[in-house]
Design an enzyme around this catalytic site. Structure first.
Site, mmCIF file in Angstrom:
data_model
loop_
_atom_site.group_PDB
_atom_site.id
_atom_site.type_symbol
_atom_site.label_atom_id
_atom_site.label_comp_id
_atom_site.label_asym_id
_atom_site.label_seq_id
_atom_site.Cartn_x
_atom_site.Cartn_y
_atom_site.Cartn_z
ATOM 1 N N TYR A 102 5.411 2.307 9.259
ATOM 2 C CA TYR A 102 5.636 3.715 8.906
ATOM 3 C C TYR A 102 6.694 3.829 7.797
ATOM 4 O O TYR A 102 7.303 2.837 7.399
ATOM 5 C CB TYR A 102 6.101 4.492 10.133
ATOM 6 N N HIS A 103 6.923 5.064 7.391
ATOM 7 C CA HIS A 103 7.873 5.334 6.310
ATOM 8 C C HIS A 103 9.299 4.926 6.695
ATOM 9 O O HIS A 103 9.629 4.813 7.864
ATOM 10 C CB HIS A 103 7.839 6.824 5.941
ATOM 11 N N GLN A 104 10.118 4.739 5.690
ATOM 12 C CA GLN A 104 11.559 4.442 5.828
ATOM 13 C C GLN A 104 11.849 3.113 6.528
ATOM 14 O O GLN A 104 12.947 2.915 7.049
ATOM 15 C CB GLN A 104 12.274 5.567 6.600
ATOM 16 N N GLY A 130 11.539 4.490 10.121
ATOM 17 C CA GLY A 130 12.990 4.357 10.002
ATOM 18 C C GLY A 130 13.560 3.052 10.533
ATOM 19 O O GLY A 130 14.768 2.845 10.475
#
Ligand SMILES: CC(C)(COP(=O)(O)OP(=O)(O)OC[C@H]1O[C@@H](n2cnc3c(N)ncnc32)[C@H](O)[C@@H]1OP(=O)(O)O)[C@@H](O)C(=O)NCCC(=O)NCCS
Length: 218
Positions: A102-104, A130
């Protein structure tokens, strides 16, 4: 080769992201796909003695997608990077097949010395939004890393880890893992201590009332 990459990667997005409604939508609107496709090019240039051009291509990919993948990183097949913005994958990172990021997420190093300093991620691993995975550590096949976890040690295959530093989720029900930073021992929780005190006072008062009632009756 390129066609096979596109076909199987688009299928991976369709299978794993319920928001993906058509192949065309994945092709046009998924920055993770664009970043990985451009990484194929930057990696080729990197391996064929054109490191600077490779870095420039990866920089352009970062500019377009918000995903930074060093050309030296080794990516497996059907890698899905969902949303993508803020993902950083370092030079010596290695990622297996069917990984979902996922992002981050950062696959980062903890040392400024050259050589292997980024994580090795096994097949079928999921890395939550994250999460930071740091150092030359291995993430075993099928492991799951919780959103915002900071992973600084090996994760055995099939294990779910959460928190900072990331620890396995305890599913035994005996010694429960403290996921949110609140004390695992209820006796250390000031609120629970207060409730316990009130409960004891209540029991004592009930005893005294019962005693008074008995004295009146007899
Ligand atoms: C870690 C994860 C994979 C665990 O899922 P799961 O196996 O279904 O686990 P559960 O939901 O049963 O949670 C198990 C325990 O870990 C805790 N937990 C779950 N995710 C956590 C996280 N990211 N950080 C801290 N604790 C977490 C739960 O509160 C629960 O604690 P408890 O046993 O004390 O009640 C999942 O919670 C997660 O973080 N997935 C990433 C999803 C994501 O990033 N989505 C972004 C979409 S845009």
């Amino acid at each position: 080769m390129a066609l096979m990459f596109l076909t199987e990667t688009v299928r991976a997005y369709r299978e794993r992201d319920p928001a993906a409604r058509s192949d065309l939508e994945v092709l046009l609107c998924y920055p993770g796909l664009h970043a990985v496709a451009l990484h194929s090019l930057s990696s080729f240039l990197w391996r064929h003695r054109m490191p600077l051009v490779g870095r420039v291509v990866s920089h352009i990919a970062r500019f377009l997608t918000g995903i930074e993948i060093h050309p030296g990183a080794k990516l497996g097949r059907r890698l899905v990077i969902d949303h993508g913005m803020g993902v950083v994958i370092g030079e010596t990172a290695e990622i297996g097949d069917d990984v979902y990021i996922y992002h981050q997420v950062t696959l980062g190093g903890t040392s400024s010395k050259a050589g292997k300093r980024h994580p090795t991620v096994g097949d079928n691993v999921i890395i939550g939004a994250g999460a930071k995975v740091l150092g030359a550590i291995s993430i075993g096949e099928g492991a799951r890393i919780g959103a915002n976890a900071v992973v600084v040690a090996e994760v055995p295959a099939g294990t779910t880890v959460v928190g900072i530093p990331a620890r396995p989720v305890d599913r035994s029900g005996k010694a429960r893992f403290d996921a949110y930073g609140t004390p695992a021992d209820p006796c250390l929780d000031p609120l629970l201590q207060e409730v316990d005190l009130l409960r004891r006072e209540l029991t004592e008062l009930e005893g005294r009332i019962a005693k008074l009632a008995q004295e009146r009756i007899f």
